[in-house]
Write an enzyme that holds these catalytic residues in place. Structure first.
Site, PDB file in Angstrom:
ATOM      1  CD1 TRP A 114      -2.199  -2.202   1.738  1.00  0.00           C
ATOM      2  CD2 TRP A 114      -2.965  -1.238  -0.128  1.00  0.00           C
ATOM      3  NE1 TRP A 114      -3.210  -2.998   1.223  1.00  0.00           N
ATOM      4  CE2 TRP A 114      -3.689  -2.427   0.082  1.00  0.00           C
ATOM      5  CE3 TRP A 114      -3.255  -0.465  -1.256  1.00  0.00           C
ATOM      6  CZ2 TRP A 114      -4.694  -2.863  -0.788  1.00  0.00           C
ATOM      7  CZ3 TRP A 114      -4.261  -0.898  -2.126  1.00  0.00           C
ATOM      8  CH2 TRP A 114      -4.960  -2.075  -1.878  1.00  0.00           C
ATOM      9  CG  ASP A 173      -3.448   4.022   3.718  1.00  0.00           C
ATOM     10  OD1 ASP A 173      -4.499   3.835   4.366  1.00  0.00           O
ATOM     11  OD2 ASP A 173      -3.153   3.375   2.685  1.00  0.00           O
ATOM     12  CE  LYS A 228      -8.931  -3.089   3.262  1.00  0.00           C
ATOM     13  NZ  LYS A 228      -8.015  -2.155   2.657  1.00  0.00           N
TER      14      LYS A 228
HETATM   15  C1  LIG Z   1      -7.414  -1.701   1.414  1.00  0.00           C
HETATM   16  C2  LIG Z   1      -6.347  -0.676   1.525  1.00  0.00           C
HETATM   17  C3  LIG Z   1      -6.210   0.363   0.592  1.00  0.00           C
HETATM   18  C4  LIG Z   1      -7.058   0.458  -0.651  1.00  0.00           C
HETATM   19  O1  LIG Z   1      -8.349   0.805  -0.331  1.00  0.00           O
HETATM   20  P1  LIG Z   1      -9.463   1.012  -1.475  1.00  0.00           P
HETATM   21  O2  LIG Z   1     -10.566   1.602  -0.662  1.00  0.00           O
HETATM   22  O3  LIG Z   1      -9.759  -0.327  -2.047  1.00  0.00           O
HETATM   23  O4  LIG Z   1      -8.920   1.960  -2.472  1.00  0.00           O
HETATM   24  C5  LIG Z   1      -5.228   1.294   0.802  1.00  0.00           C
HETATM   25  N1  LIG Z   1      -4.418   1.241   1.876  1.00  0.00           N
HETATM   26  C6  LIG Z   1      -4.518   0.258   2.799  1.00  0.00           C
HETATM   27  C7  LIG Z   1      -3.600   0.245   3.964  1.00  0.00           C
HETATM   28  C8  LIG Z   1      -5.486  -0.728   2.646  1.00  0.00           C
HETATM   29  O5  LIG Z   1      -5.584  -1.713   3.554  1.00  0.00           O
END
Ligand SMILES: *Cc1c(COP(=O)(O)O)cnc(C)c1O
Length: 360
Positions: A101, A171, A195
């Site tokens: 990511w 993030d 998540k």
């Molecule tokens: C799942 C995830 C993403 C991507 O998320 P989307 O909503 O599918 O764009 C980005 N960063 C992390 C840490 C993730 O777990």
């Protein structure tokens, strides 16, 4: 019977929230229409949304000089929006390459401007993180970027670096509200909600208001954070269903001890699984640096890929799903998000011991 859902995202939701959604999907608290049929301007939506934002602020003690709102486009859209807004031409931004990511974010930023790679975990196979105390941002860097929890690699920053005057952007898609976070140390925290916070659709944005003074000129409307901040994310139609459900999850978190309660549960649940791994005399193996083990995504291996396939199949027969590692890394992964019941983590630990006994 409900599955024991260890999927990495979309992922398990609190049962109480699903039931509340079901109860109100046709007629929202006697209003004569569903929340997903209501206008996003004024009325029942904004009443619910304002409460959701207020709960979000209170759970994390978000300071008043931060804007909080939700956008669409997933966390992935932010990989582009962040550099478009804050990576100024002729300047650079610091990125950490810690796994899938963070690397995607760094790759997108590098298409839009100059990127300094402050840390690259490639040599270790992205199984470790830098010691936050040793991190020095580059002088004059527009911002410093990290991914708090690498959902695929299973590593999590336990503490965050002090980046001084350089704005820190994180993030937190996969560990948001699983632990207390001092928001004032960050210029921006964002993530997809699917998540830990609700059904896919919304992306939460927490941003220090004065970041808006530092952005690039000439942005198109949707890409401009100022447009969204000005109207708490209601510049265009927000992901209404997702926000409604997130609002209910936030209330569930408050009822269950807030972020301290979530951290306690996450520590106990991940402890069950890591204990089995550590006490398995090598039958199970955790590939990640034990100092940075994720409490949300426990990544582990069996002695052979055949046994891993058998593990997944046997687990499925016990109602346990979502245990296959990400297709990019293989192996096994148990995601233990806030909504995963304690007893489901305990059941997985028991299953793991039994599987080792039968196959070790
Ligand atoms: C799942 C995830 C993403 C991507 O998320 P989307 O909503 O599918 O764009 C980005 N960063 C992390 C840490 C993730 O777990």
């Amino acid at each position: 019977m409900r599955k024991l859902n260890f999927a990495a995202g979309p992922s398990v939701m609190p049962m109480e929230v699903l039931e509340e959604l079901q109860k109100n999907i046709v007629d929202y608290h006697g209003k004569g229409l569903s929340m997903i049929e209501a206008s996003h301007r004024g009325g029942m939506f904004e009443e619910m949304y304002d409460e959701c934002l207020a709960d979000f602020r209170s759970i994390l003690s978000i300071p008043d000089d931060y804007d909080v709102y939700f956008l669409g486009g997933g966390a992935t859209l932010q990989f582009t929006m962040i550099p478009m807004n804050f990576l100024l031409s002729g300047k650079s931004a610091d990125y950490t390459r810690t796994g899938s990511w963070a690397n995607k974010a760094a790759d997108d930023a590098a298409k839009l401007g100059n990127v300094n790679i402050v840390f690259d975990g490639k040599e270790s196979g992205y199984t470790t993180l830098p010691d936050p105390k040793t991190i020095k941002p580059t002088d004059g860097s527009c911002y410093f970027y990290l991914c708090a929890n690498e959902t695929i690699g299973g590593i999590e920053w336990q503490e965050f670096p002090d980046t001084g005057d350089v704005p820190l952007i994180a993030d937190m898609s996969s560990d948001m509200l699983s632990r207390p976070v001092d928001v004032s140390k960050f210029a921006m925290i964002y993530g997809g909600v699917q998540k830990n916070l609700g059904p896919a659709g919304a992306t939460f944005i927490i941003m220090k208001h004065d970041m808006l003074d530092k952005r690039n000129p000439g942005l198109t409307a949707y890409m401009d954070y100022a447009k969204h901040a000005k109207d708490k994310g209601l510049y265009n139609t927000p992901p209404v269903f997702s926000i409604w459900a997130v609002g209910l999850v936030l209330k569930w978190i408050i009822r269950n001890g807030g972020v301290e309660g979530m951290l306690h549960n996450a520590t106990v649940k991940s402890g069950y699984i890591y204990d089995v791994i550590d006490n398995s005399s090598g039958f199970y193996r955790s590939p990640v640096d034990s100092r940075y083990r994720s409490r949300m995504n426990v990544v582990f291996r069996c002695p052979t890929e055949e046994l891993e396939a058998k593990f997944i199949a046997d687990a499925q027969r016990e109602g346990m799903i979502g245990l296959k590692g990400h297709r990019s890394v293989g192996g096994l992964r148990a995601s233990l998000y806030n909504a995963l019941p304690m007893e489901d983590a305990a059941s997985l630990a028991m299953f793991m011991k039994e599987f080792e006994r039968r196959n070790g």
